[in-house]
Design a protein around this motif. Structure first.
Motif, short mmCIF file in Angstrom:
data_model
loop_
_atom_site.label_atom_id
_atom_site.label_comp_id
_atom_site.label_asym_id
_atom_site.label_seq_id
_atom_site.Cartn_x
_atom_site.Cartn_y
_atom_site.Cartn_z
N ARG A 32 0.81 -1.23 0.00
CA ARG A 32 0.00 0.00 0.00
C ARG A 32 0.85 1.28 0.00
O ARG A 32 0.33 2.34 -0.30
CB ARG A 32 -0.92 0.04 1.24
CG ARG A 32 -2.04 -0.95 1.14
CD ARG A 32 -3.19 -0.63 2.07
NE ARG A 32 -4.33 -1.44 1.69
CZ ARG A 32 -5.21 -1.95 2.55
NH1 ARG A 32 -5.08 -1.71 3.82
NH2 ARG A 32 -6.21 -2.67 2.11
N ILE A 33 2.12 1.14 0.39
CA ILE A 33 2.87 2.40 0.54
C ILE A 33 4.05 2.58 -0.41
O ILE A 33 4.41 3.70 -0.71
CB ILE A 33 3.37 2.61 1.98
CG1 ILE A 33 4.25 1.46 2.45
CG2 ILE A 33 2.25 2.85 2.95
CD1 ILE A 33 4.92 1.77 3.78
N TRP A 34 4.65 1.49 -0.87
CA TRP A 34 6.00 1.65 -1.44
C TRP A 34 6.04 2.46 -2.72
O TRP A 34 7.06 3.05 -3.04
CB TRP A 34 6.67 0.28 -1.62
CG TRP A 34 6.30 -0.46 -2.86
CD1 TRP A 34 5.07 -0.92 -3.19
CD2 TRP A 34 7.18 -0.83 -3.92
NE1 TRP A 34 5.12 -1.57 -4.37
CE2 TRP A 34 6.41 -1.53 -4.85
CE3 TRP A 34 8.54 -0.66 -4.18
CZ2 TRP A 34 6.96 -2.04 -6.02
CZ3 TRP A 34 9.07 -1.17 -5.34
CH2 TRP A 34 8.29 -1.85 -6.26
N GLN A 35 4.89 2.54 -3.44
CA GLN A 35 4.92 3.32 -4.68
C GLN A 35 4.09 4.60 -4.61
O GLN A 35 3.81 5.21 -5.64
CB GLN A 35 4.47 2.45 -5.85
CG GLN A 35 5.62 1.58 -6.35
CD GLN A 35 5.22 0.68 -7.48
OE1 GLN A 35 4.10 0.20 -7.52
NE2 GLN A 35 6.11 0.47 -8.43
N GLN A 36 3.72 5.00 -3.41
CA GLN A 36 3.01 6.27 -3.27
C GLN A 36 3.95 7.38 -3.72
O GLN A 36 5.16 7.30 -3.52
CB GLN A 36 2.65 6.51 -1.80
CG GLN A 36 1.68 5.50 -1.24
CD GLN A 36 0.22 5.86 -1.50
OE1 GLN A 36 -0.08 7.00 -1.84
NE2 GLN A 36 -0.65 4.89 -1.36
N ASP A 37 3.40 8.44 -4.32
CA ASP A 37 4.33 9.48 -4.78
C ASP A 37 4.56 10.60 -3.77
O ASP A 37 5.35 11.48 -4.02
CB ASP A 37 3.94 10.03 -6.17
CG ASP A 37 2.48 10.30 -6.26
OD1 ASP A 37 1.87 10.49 -5.19
OD2 ASP A 37 1.93 10.33 -7.38
#
Ligand code: SAM
Length: 280
Positions: free
Chosen positions: A67-72
């Motif tokens: 859920r978080i690793w590719q948030q910009d």
């Protein structure tokens, strides 16, 4: 007989919290030139395949790191941790998750040392293979709690001790307090970071009371809950208890926990907390 395998849980919300705190402590230790020891008492396998049978069976990482690793808009407090995850997954697809030893391997410097212990007959060889070519690291198949007696204080007189047992046995809740006491007696300036799950809130309250009763000061508690406390089976929250935290850690976690909670728990249930069990 150990039945717990971290491969079923790697990358879940509890790992996200634990590895965020771990990477922030390491980054703070790196601010001084002097070398230090990273002691991981319950190290696990080191690296986890998220497309593997174990991780796919539970799918826990889908509600964690996925859920978080590719948030910009990743907050700066997560930069070091997410940097390691991205390093392991250069193609942009989330295939591997770094356990605590790998996070340390990426973030420690040439002058620092890693001492990693793991008891499980399947996970220990995986861990050993990960570190075969790393001269800074020593891996041992032995009891992690004993390390707090035998490896402290480190010659460098600086160090982070990560204590991350599976809590398979109820005695773990008492053993962690006893072993921290032993470690602290030998190395009162070390940073001790203890992970805990909230399954029954009473167990955690008791553990915190026992820690307080040791007389140790500067004990910070950090927690992220995905659901309210419950007497049903299952983990509703997890936390990190940090003794002698770097001075920035409290504020860093206060900054980043609301974002983490929002992204990890879209339903908005649960809570976050950063507070002192025992202050200065
Ligand atoms: N620290 C790892 C990470 O963050 O990637 C995960 C560790 S996992 C929660 C706990 C590990 O402790 C398991 O791999 C288990 O086999 C191991 N273990 C259980 N009892 C132990 C003991 N007394 N000493 C060392 N390792 C133990």
């Amino acid at each position: 007989m150990l039945s717990y395998r971290h491969s079923f849980h790697a990358g879940n919300h509890a790992d996200v919290l634990k590895h965020t705190v771990q990477s922030l402590i390491i980054s703070s230790l790196n601010e001084k030139d002097k070398p230090y020891l990273y002691l991981d008492t319950h190290a696990g396998a080191g690296r986890y395949q998220l497309s593997g049978e174990h991780a796919e069976r539970t799918g826990e990482y889908l509600e964690g790191i996925a859920r978080i690793w590719q948030q910009d808009n990743i907050p700066e407090e997560l930069a070091a941790y997410i940097g390691v995850v991205k390093n392991l997954n250069p193609g942009g697809k989330l295939r591997y998750y770094p356990g605590s030893p790998l996070i340390a391997r990426f973030l420690l410097r040439e002058c620092d040392r890693l001492q990693l212990t793991e008891l499980h007959s399947s996970d220990f060889p995986l861990l050993r293979n990960e570190f075969l070519k790393d001269d800074r690291a020593r891996t041992e198949r032995t009891d992690g709690y004993q390390q707090l007696k035998s490896k402290l204080p480190p010659p460098s007189r600086r160090g982070l001790i990560l204590i991350d047992p599976p809590y398979e046995m109820k005695s773990d809740y008492q053993d962690v307090v006893k072993s921290i006491q032993e470690g602290y007696k030998r190395f009162g300036t070390g940073v001790f970071a203890l992970w805990y799950p909230v399954v029954l809130r009473q167990q955690i309250k008791r553990m915190c009371n026992e820690l307080e009763a040791t007389g140790i000061r500067r004990i910070l508690q950090i927690e992220l809950a995905v659901r309210p406390d419950s007497d049903q089976r299952g983990m509703t929250a997890s936390g990190m208890i940090v003794i002698n935290p770097p001075w920035k850690l409290e504020q860093q976690m206060k900054n980043v926990l609301p974002w983490l909670h929002k992204v990890l728990v879209p339903a908005g249930t649960g809570h976050t907390k950063v507070s002192w069990i025992v202050p200065e």
